[in-house]
Structure formats: structure tokens, C-alpha cells
Write a protein that holds these residues in place. Structure first.
Motif, PDB file in Angstrom:
ATOM      1  N   SER A   1       0.836  -1.197   0.000  1.00  0.00           N
ATOM      2  CA  SER A   1       0.000   0.000   0.000  1.00  0.00           C
ATOM      3  C   SER A   1       0.870   1.245   0.000  1.00  0.00           C
ATOM      4  O   SER A   1       1.996   1.226   0.478  1.00  0.00           O
ATOM      5  CB  SER A   1      -0.983  -0.011   1.179  1.00  0.00           C
ATOM      6  OG  SER A   1      -0.310   0.279   2.372  1.00  0.00           O
TER       7      SER A   1
ATOM      8  N   ASP B   1       1.067   5.332   0.859  1.00  0.00           N
ATOM      9  CA  ASP B   1       0.492   6.432   1.628  1.00  0.00           C
ATOM     10  C   ASP B   1       0.955   7.735   0.993  1.00  0.00           C
ATOM     11  O   ASP B   1       2.156   7.994   0.902  1.00  0.00           O
ATOM     12  CB  ASP B   1       0.986   6.338   3.076  1.00  0.00           C
ATOM     13  CG  ASP B   1       0.252   7.300   4.002  1.00  0.00           C
ATOM     14  OD1 ASP B   1      -0.973   7.434   3.869  1.00  0.00           O
ATOM     15  OD2 ASP B   1       0.918   7.915   4.855  1.00  0.00           O
TER      16      ASP B   1
ATOM     17  N   THR C   1      -7.344  11.601   6.754  1.00  0.00           N
ATOM     18  CA  THR C   1      -6.345  10.548   6.871  1.00  0.00           C
ATOM     19  C   THR C   1      -6.997   9.178   6.802  1.00  0.00           C
ATOM     20  O   THR C   1      -7.932   8.909   7.545  1.00  0.00           O
ATOM     21  CB  THR C   1      -5.611  10.695   8.224  1.00  0.00           C
ATOM     22  OG1 THR C   1      -5.023  11.978   8.242  1.00  0.00           O
ATOM     23  CG2 THR C   1      -4.550   9.636   8.381  1.00  0.00           C
TER      24      THR C   1
ATOM     25  N   SER D   1      -8.148   5.825   3.930  1.00  0.00           N
ATOM     26  CA  SER D   1      -8.197   5.363   2.546  1.00  0.00           C
ATOM     27  C   SER D   1      -8.446   6.548   1.618  1.00  0.00           C
ATOM     28  O   SER D   1      -9.194   7.479   1.922  1.00  0.00           O
ATOM     29  CB  SER D   1      -9.272   4.294   2.379  1.00  0.00           C
ATOM     30  OG  SER D   1     -10.526   4.898   2.497  1.00  0.00           O
TER      31      SER D   1
ATOM     32  N   THR E   1      -3.627   5.138   0.451  1.00  0.00           N
ATOM     33  CA  THR E   1      -4.137   5.914   1.575  1.00  0.00           C
ATOM     34  C   THR E   1      -3.592   7.328   1.424  1.00  0.00           C
ATOM     35  O   THR E   1      -2.591   7.538   0.743  1.00  0.00           O
ATOM     36  CB  THR E   1      -3.674   5.334   2.932  1.00  0.00           C
ATOM     37  OG1 THR E   1      -2.255   5.239   2.939  1.00  0.00           O
ATOM     38  CG2 THR E   1      -4.252   3.950   3.164  1.00  0.00           C
TER      39      THR E   1
ATOM     40  N   ASP F   1      -2.564  10.930   3.721  1.00  0.00           N
ATOM     41  CA  ASP F   1      -2.350  11.528   5.019  1.00  0.00           C
ATOM     42  C   ASP F   1      -1.774  12.917   4.763  1.00  0.00           C
ATOM     43  O   ASP F   1      -0.568  13.082   4.668  1.00  0.00           O
ATOM     44  CB  ASP F   1      -1.395  10.657   5.838  1.00  0.00           C
ATOM     45  CG  ASP F   1      -1.228  11.183   7.251  1.00  0.00           C
ATOM     46  OD1 ASP F   1      -1.635  12.344   7.495  1.00  0.00           O
ATOM     47  OD2 ASP F   1      -0.697  10.451   8.095  1.00  0.00           O
TER      48      ASP F   1
END
Lengths: 405, 220
Positions: free
Chosen positions: A177, A179, A234, A236, A277, A279
């Protein structure tokens, strides 16, 4: 000077000459052994070949550079992690690289300044850091990366992320994944809202902890809605994108946000099955990044596999983006090394047989002394002793049976 | 993969646990019966959620477990989290229980003649060498820390050093040992802590638990 017992140093056994075991290495340094050393080299090779497939050409900067060039400008963030030594030739201070990205940026800005942009470069090499951390104690480890220099386009941001994810998947990294971050977004927002130094410090701490209640309290008088929305985003990317896309932000923070949203959209089309994701307030661990940045994770693996993002390359501040993979974490995320196919060749095996086997991809382990050339049974024992999976017998590589004990 | 799939919640042994457990239960996590059995030697406990396991460890070890990702969620005082000071841990929620403070104390008879502006070097006994060093470095004083794990109040009396940095709840233990609190470093409460990689790779699941703890903390 009056002598005083030394108090501050931690108590360590005195390094008496001859008492250090000769296997002991300085903290954070390791010997790479079979099969891991081979495994790492093979992974590096595959990554570099994958980057070459995207048009990235390999460069190889030196291990050591003058301190000013290594740590000037954007490199300042690495200053306290860098080993220094004195150059007896030029009598100037040199630094051992603690990161390679800024060396690539220097090459692009100097020796490759006349090569048409955008410039796509890849690299692999060891870096050295003055201290490891508790989580990653390695002080020397290998970095493999790619840099895309001379383009400010949002498609450049997407290309780098797609390429990083694709290369990792090709290696067999499971549950990948990415971020997405914008490390300077919160900084820009804080600056535009005019918080004083003390407030900024407290807000920064609360943001780093993701402490929503403390952030709400500190931003009650201004920016409360924006910060709350950024914190809530923050998670998905599908959900977070919607939360920040419509947010009313001051100019510079808004531009960063727009960029982040565009990258999310581009990635959604280019790599729809990549777990993404976002953030927007993450700030820690990005030493020189300015725009959209990212960290790559694999579920269940401690720490990140790599980081990347936008930065200003060279003295002219050319727009650039790229990423670095950390081989120490990568090896934890990848399937374990296998020894591969090794075949034992008893003495007297024709040279042509060995050549053919090697051409087919075997590792051949030849008996060196005719004394080794015992009965067929003993060939199997010798093959086992030399960690061979197969033994060459009657013109065929035969599997060595496990010794039943 | 199965081992990675269960969420591990690390809880600290001791004083803070009694204050924290009602909150954990309000958040909907009920540990198996052995958890409340003082004679049980078990270290890890099943809960009413198949995918949530509780481990009970020493308060400083909570920080280690969550920093390394061995625990995904944890409850720890911010004294522990400050001592670790790692970007691998987020502490998104103040649970508002377990109130106390981290303070500098010295013998009562020293206070009158002590001028903190003249300090350049201090020797301090503490469980928190990192926090202590950082706190004093920020004002230009080097703190040489003697790491102790308990009974800090004894240190000045026995001449180990003159000052200590310790948790203070009521101040009674300090007083009984002839010590006076001269400076507060931080207010301490229990926090919900989350491992960074866990939040990034399982955002929905962990986000939902943070929300449940938030509601449980506010319902108090």
C-alpha cells in the motif's frame, strides 16, 4: 586540569587489546552471507532492470563527497546523520553519503546539465549513517531508487509512484500500500494563518501525534475547520479525497492540496488496484521533500519499504521527484531467499557436461580431488555435504535424497 | 498471514490498568475471564472479538511493542510515549484517565539556595533519561541521567544524586522523603497509541477502533 572520574559515558567493557572477538563488527554493520547476499544483489538487479524498462538510466555517484556539496541546500536535513572525514589531499571535510537522492540531483544539475529534460536516472548503492534507530539498527544499508528531474508535471508524480508499485509487485511484495503525503501542506497552512512560534510548536506536536482533540483546541480561533478536515481525511484515499477536495484553503496550501488530489485521481486510473491511503498532515521523516510525497508499506512488515516525493534539485532548484527503496526493509517484506539449483559434479565429469548445465542455469559444484571420487553412494553424501540439491550421475542431474535420520 | 491478521492491543500492568479497563470495556472489548484472575500467569488474552487479542506488559514495554508493530494498538501514559519519541507511534486520543505529572524534585533543604540559571550540568536519577536529557538540553543544561527503575525517592537521601525526575500523583511520597517538586516537565494522562504502519495498511479497521475509543472516553 584536575582529574575527575568520567561520569557521562555509559559503562562498557574496556576495549583491552586482544580481547575483542574478531567476529565483532561495529554496531549496525553486517556481513552479507549466502544465500542472502546473492538474493539482495539479484533483487537490486531486477529493480534496476525494471526502471530501465521505463527509460531510467543508471548513474553511480561516489561514496564520499565534499561536505559542502553533499550537505548544501536541500541536503542540510541529512547533516546530523552523516559521517565526516578529513581529505588529506585537499585538506577539506568530506562526508560519506547517508542518502543518494541529492547526489543524483547534483549530477543532474552539473555534469548532465545539457541533457534534455525530463531526465530519468536510476541508482543503487550503499549508504552509511552515524546512528541507527531502535527500529532499523542498520547503519549501512543499500538504497535503490529512481529520480525524474526537470518536470513539474503531475503526471511525473504519478509515473514515479506507479513505477515504484509495479516494481515491488513484480518482486512479489504482498499487500502493498502507498500512503500519499504533502509534508509542506500543514506548514503552509500554519504560516498563512499566522500562528506564533510557541503555538506552531504545540500544533506541530499535536498534528504529528494525530491528536484530533488537541488540534481542535489549538485551532479553535482560526483554521479549526481546515485542520479538522485534513485530520479526518487521513485514511483510505477514496474517502480522504472527497474530504479535502472541496476544502477552502489559502493559496499555497490550496495549490498543494489540488496537486495531491490530482495525483490520487491519476493513480486511480493508472493503478486502480493499488491500495492507496492519504495523510495530508504527515510530516515526519521527509528530510528534503516539498510537494506530494509518499511512503510505501507492506501490511505486516515493520517500517516502510521506501519513500519518495517532490523536491528541488540542485542549486537552481529544478523541479524533481523520485523515490528510494530501503533494501533492509525490502528484504523483510520479500519471500525468503532460496539457494537455487546446485548440482554436484563428481571428478571426471566431462567439461562439456558442466558447461551445458551452467548454460541451463545450474550452479555446478565440481569435485576438486580425485580422492573425492568414491562410489555412487558417496557422491550423494558429498553432494549433501556441499549443500547441493542434485548430483550428476549417468548423464542426468538427479535429486539428492534427504538423509533419513 | 493469520498471525498478522488479529489486532493486538497492548495494555500496561499496574496502576493505570485499573483506570483504563472500564474504558476498554465501554469501547466494546471484553477480555476472557483469566484477564481478571490475579493468579493467572497468562500473558495474552482472547476477547469477545475474534480478531482482537490483548497482551498485558510492563508500561515501558507497551511503547516497545507498539513501536515495533508487535502490537497495533496500545494504551500508555504519555510519559512512556514521550520517552520513546518515535515517529512510528501516533497517539491520536487522550483518554483523560491516569492523571499525574512528570516533575523535577530535590531535597527541601536545597531549594532556598538553588539558582537554576547557574546550572550547566546536573546529575539526575530517573526512569526517563531521554525526556530528562531533552528537557534540560532545551535550556542549555546537560543532564547526566542515572537510570533507575523504581524507588527514585531514595536516590537523594543515599547520596546517589541530588535531583530526581519522576511521576508525581499526589506528592505524598516526595514529602515523606524530604523532597520538593521544583519544576513540572509535563502533565501525564493515558493515551491511545497506534502503530504507524498498522494505521497506514489497515486504515478502516484501526480508524474504527480509534472512533470507538473516542466515544468511550467522551462517555465517561
Amino acid at each position: 586540569m584536575p582529574s575527575r572520574p568520567k561520569q557521562s559515558a555509559p559503562i562498557e567493557p574496556a576495549a583491552e587489546p586482544g580481547l575483542t572477538h574478531h567476529a565483532l563488527l561495529p554496531a549496525g554493520l553486517n556481513d552479507g552471507l549466502p544465500p542472502d547476499a546473492e538474493h539482495e544483489a539479484a533483487i537490486v538487479e531486477r529493480l534496476i532492470r525494471g526502471f530501465a524498462g521505463y527509460g531510467y538510466e543508471r548513474v553511480k555517484p561516489p561514496l564520499v563527497e565534499f561536505e559542502e556539496t553533499l550537505l548544501g541546500g536541500a541536503g542540510a536535513g541529512m547533516a546530523n546523520r552523516t559521517f565526516r572525514l578529513m581529505d588529506p589531499v585537499s585538506r577539506r571535510m568530506m562526508g560519506v553519503r547517508a542518502d543518494m537522492t541529492l547526489q543524483i540531483a547534483r549530477i543532474a544539475a552539473t555534469r548532465l546539465v545539457n541533457v534534455p529534460r525530463p531526465l530519468r536516472l536510476s541508482y543503487a548503492g550503499d549508504v552509511l549513517r552515524v546512528a541507527g534507530s531502535q527500529l532499523s539498527p542498520e547503519r549501512q544499508f543499500m538504497q535503490v531508487g529512481a529520480e525524474l528531474i526537470g518536470s513539474a508535471a503531475v503526471t511525473a508524480d504519478a509515473e514515479i509512484i506507479v513505477m515504484a508499485a509495479e516494481s515491488l509487485r513484480a518482486l512479489g511484495v504482498a499487500n502493498l500500500s502507498v500512503d500519499l503525503n504533502a509534508p509542506s501542506l500543514a506548514t503552509a497552512l500554519i504560516a498563512e494563518l499566522g500562528f506564533d512560534r510557541n503555538q506552531t510548536k504545540r500544533l506541530r506536536v499535536a498534528l504529528d501525534r494525530k491528536d484530533a482533540a488537541a488540534v481542535a483546541e489549538l485551532t479553535a480561533s482560526r483554521g479549526g475547520a481546515q485542520f479538522a478536515a485534513l485530520m479526518a481525511a487521513t485514511g483510505s484515499a477514496a474517502r480522504g479525497r472527497a474530504a479535502i477536495a472541496a476544502l477552502d484553503l489559502p493559496a499555497s496550501a490550496g495549490a498543494l492540496r489540488d496537486r495531491l488530489v490530482s495525483v490520487v485521481d491519476l493513480l486511480g486510473r493508472a493503478a486502480p488496484d493499488l491500495a492507496l491511503t492519504i495523510d495530508p498532515i504527515e510530516n515526519r521523516g521527509f528530510e528534503y521533500h516539498t510537494g506530494v510525497s509518499f511512503s510505501i508499506f507492506s501490511r505486516g512488515v515493520r517500517g516502510e519499504l521506501g519513500r519518495g516525493g517532490r523536491y528541488a534539485a540542485g542549486e537552481a532548484g529544478e523541479p524533481a521527484t523520485g523515490f528510494t527503496l530501503y533494501m533492509d526493509t525490502m528484504l523483510r517484506a520479500l519471500p525468503a531467499a532460496s539457494t537455487g539449483r546446485r548440482v554436484y559434479l563428481p571428478a571426471g565429469t566431462p567439461a562439456a557436461d558442466g558447461q551445458r548445465l551452467r548454460a541451463e542455469g545450474w550452479s555446478t559444484v565440481a569435485a576438486l580431488e580425485s580422492a573425492d571420487n568414491r562410489a555412487a553412494d558417496d557422491h550423494a553424501a558429498e553432494a549433501r555435504r556441499l549443500r547441493c540439491s542434485h548430483v550428476w550421475r549417468d548423464g542426468a542431474a538427479r535429486l539428492v535424497e534427504e538423509k533419513s535420520t | 498471514m493469520a498471525a498478522n491478521d488479529a489486532l493486538v492491543l497492548a495494555l500496561p500492568k499496574g496502576r493505570i490498568l485499573d483506570e483504563v479497563m472500564p474504558l476498554v470495556r465501554r469501547a466494546g472489548i471484553v477480555p476472557e475471564a483469566a484477564f481478571d484472575d490475579p493468579d493467572a500467569r497468562q500473558l495474552s488474552f482472547r476477547t469477545n472479538h475474534r480478531d482482537v487479542t490483548i497482551v498485558r506488559v510492563r508500561s515501558f514495554d507497551v511503547g516497545t511493542f507498539v513501536a515495533f508493530g508487535a502490537a497495533h494498538l496500545a494504551i500508555a501514559g504519555n510519559d512512556v510515549l514521550m520517552e520513546f519519541a518515535t515517529p512510528e507511534i501516533y497517539s491520536p486520543l487522550d483518554l483523560e484517565v491516569g492523571h499525574c505529572r512528570l516533575a523535577v524534585a530535590e531535597p527541601a533543604e536545597m531549594v532556598a539556595n538553588d539558582d537554576p540559571t547557574r546550572w550547566s550540568h546536573l546529575r539526575i536519577a530517573t526512569k526517563y533519561p531521554q525526556i530528562t536529557r531533552r528537557h534540560f538540553a532545551a535550556r542549555g543544561v546537560q543532564a547526566e541521567c542515572i537510570k533507575l527503575n523504581g524507588a527514585l525517592e531514595l536516590a537523594p537521601r543515599l547520596g546517589l544524586c541530588r535531583r530526581i525526575v519522576d511521576l508525581v500523583q499526589t506528592g505524598r511520597t516526595l514529602k515523606e522523603n524530604g523532597l520538593v517538586e521544583i519544576e513540572r516537565i509535563a502533565d501525564i494522562t493515558a493515551r491511545l497509541a497506534v502503530n504507524r504502519a498498522a494505521l497506514k495498511t489497515r486504515p478502516d479497521e484501526i480508524g474504527a477502533w480509534i472512533e470507538r475509543f473516542r466515544e468511550a472516553a467522551h462517555a465517561a
